[in-house]
Design an enzyme around this catalytic site. Sequence first.
Site, PDB file in Angstrom:
ATOM      1  N   CYS A  39      -1.631  -7.210  -8.582  1.00 51.88           N
ATOM      2  CA  CYS A  39      -2.677  -6.213  -8.485  1.00 51.88           C
ATOM      3  C   CYS A  39      -3.749  -6.924  -8.095  1.00 51.88           C
ATOM      4  CB  CYS A  39      -2.707  -6.108  -9.993  1.00 51.88           C
ATOM      5  SG  CYS A  39      -3.832  -5.094 -10.689  1.00 51.88           S
ATOM      6  N   HIS A  94       1.868  -3.867 -12.705  1.00 51.71           N
ATOM      7  CA  HIS A  94       2.248  -5.854 -13.224  1.00 51.71           C
ATOM      8  C   HIS A  94       3.448  -5.847 -14.552  1.00 51.71           C
ATOM      9  CE1 HIS A  94      -2.819  -6.462 -14.201  1.00 51.71           C
ATOM     10  NE2 HIS A  94      -2.165  -5.567 -13.747  1.00 51.71           N
ATOM     11  N   GLU A 109       5.435  -7.824 -15.152  1.00 47.21           N
ATOM     12  CA  GLU A 109       5.153  -9.385 -15.893  1.00 47.21           C
ATOM     13  C   GLU A 109       5.280  -8.433 -17.440  1.00 47.21           C
ATOM     14  OE1 GLU A 109       2.188  -8.347 -14.461  1.00 47.21           O
ATOM     15  OE2 GLU A 109       0.614  -8.608 -15.402  1.00 47.21           O
TER      16      GLU A 109
HETATM   17  N1  GLN Z   1     -10.224  -6.205  -9.949  1.00 49.26           N
HETATM   18  C1  GLN Z   1      -8.816  -5.087  -8.984  1.00 49.26           C
HETATM   19  C2  GLN Z   1      -9.445  -3.766  -9.487  1.00 49.26           C
HETATM   20  O1  GLN Z   1      -9.468  -3.434 -10.609  1.00 49.26           O
HETATM   21  C3  GLN Z   1      -7.494  -5.642  -9.783  1.00 49.26           C
HETATM   22  C4  GLN Z   1      -6.887  -5.633 -11.399  1.00 49.26           C
HETATM   23  C5  GLN Z   1      -6.237  -6.625 -11.834  1.00 49.26           C
HETATM   24  O2  GLN Z   1      -5.499  -7.046 -11.168  1.00 49.26           O
HETATM   25  N2  GLN Z   1      -5.668  -5.922 -12.649  1.00 49.26           N
HETATM   26  O3  GLN Z   1      -8.379  -3.234  -9.291  1.00 49.26           O
END
Ligand code: GLN
Length: 546
Positions: A381, A507, A509
Amino acid sequence: MSKHIFVTGGVVSSLGKGLTSASIACLLEKRGLRVRMQKLDPYINVDPGTMNPYEHGEVYVLDDGSETDLDLGHYERFSNGPLSRKSNYTTGQIYLKVIEKERRGEFLGKTVQVIPHITDEIKAAVRGLAGPDVDVVITELGGTVGDIEGLPFLEAIRQIPLEIGKDHCLFIHLTLVPYLKAAKEMKTKPTQHSVGLLRQIGIQPDVLVVRTERPMGEENAAKIALFCNVEKNAVIEEVDKEFSIYEVPLGLVDHGLDQLIVDKLKLNAGPLDMSDWRDLMHRMRHPEHEVTIAVVGKYIEHRDAYKSIYESLDHAGVANSARVIIKRIEAEELEQQGPEMLLKGVDGLLVPGGFGMRGVEGKVQAVRFAREFEIPYFGICLGMQTAVIEYARNVLSLENADSTEFSSDTPHPVICMLEDQKTIVKKGGTMRLGAHPCVLHPDSKSAEAYGTEQISERHRHRYEFNPEYRSQFEESGMLLAGTSPDGKLVEVVELPDHPWFVAVQFHPEFKSKPLTPHPLFQGFVAAALQRHHERVQMPVSRSETE
Ligand code: GLN
């Protein structure tokens, strides 16, 4: 008809109610039962997604996009029943439903009260998980008995046996028996008091799971049984597990908890087969290798902020017969000290998700170090977004390239909000959330790891790879290894010339389990292990000479 188990906690918080509930689900599934899990959280926030990871640990995301308490991560790692929006309710959500009904005039002018309106809504939430294809619903109550905010929940679960029959419900209460050094004694009084509180409310626990630092002995168990009005064989000891949380289900089996539940609820269960779980523990205890992975994050000192990441690394370690040593590095510290010292001797680098600009420059430096010194890199992410920013600045020479999240007037917004997201101004529930399909490039490391080109992974973010820069990245050698099925959104980037550099917008994970480790984590740890072996063969690594 589904049976219900209610898990409450007493004496202190952080007893591991989530883990115990998840372990019970694990055991019942291993006896062939179909289980659903649920957590009721007494806090007022409507949306756990907006809560600070410092206070509450990671926000766990489900397939359907609900942002939930991290205990649901334990549920998914220990058991297989599907989880959804119905699996986590907060006081705020319950009240909101009741208030919305009141606004729509559904109560026909009646006085709207905690009892019966709020408790009815809570009961509906519990009963909502029952069904013809469900043998047991396990409902965990957040908080500790005695908390004012937990009272409506306790009152609601007290009422349920009256409606569906006592023998369809089982109350399991988790307590603590502390050891007092000065007295050289285990103390049962706090347990007696917390059960006393429950009984005042009208709940007589059927089973006590007693958390202790050391075995409490027959005498204490007998005392607890007598004073708490619980059968002696229903006082189950759960001694702290120093080695791994995955030992908990086996410990409960040793004390006969699965059979006790099956007997008390008269469940039509099969024999218990824990062989895969025992094998898992054996492999965890006897790793052949060791590998060091740095996690560079922003909430690093909070153990629970990256819970699922740490768990996934452990799962991937077992799959690679390796013990994974996790080196937690505060991104801001790396920003100040530079990567050389802090990343010295690591075999792999992982940058997890995050929000806000604190520490981002440290993460960018870490990515550069991993890219240049060929350290396996796994970006998740924000970890993908920082990889894109780093590449833009240092390979494409796009000066001050950034995400518009951190610099609204950057000359090169390589990560930005796409047009259709810009109109959103509210914070709660406004992200790209939940499972989305993704198509992988056939010649990518990701496709190789997954063994397929069609995947689905969970998301939680607002910003995206800016499509205007795609060709520049591709021409200079970055592989856009995964996209949304319509090809519009970049979901995975890779560096084919690097031993293992994979960064994903989603994600992974949230989908790793101890018995089925996530393929990307497996691939990442395998690459790190390979680097580790090379380093051992060549004691002075390239990163240390340059
Ligand atoms: N802050 C970034 C976004 O909003 C990444 C979000 C995250 O890593 N969950 O896209």
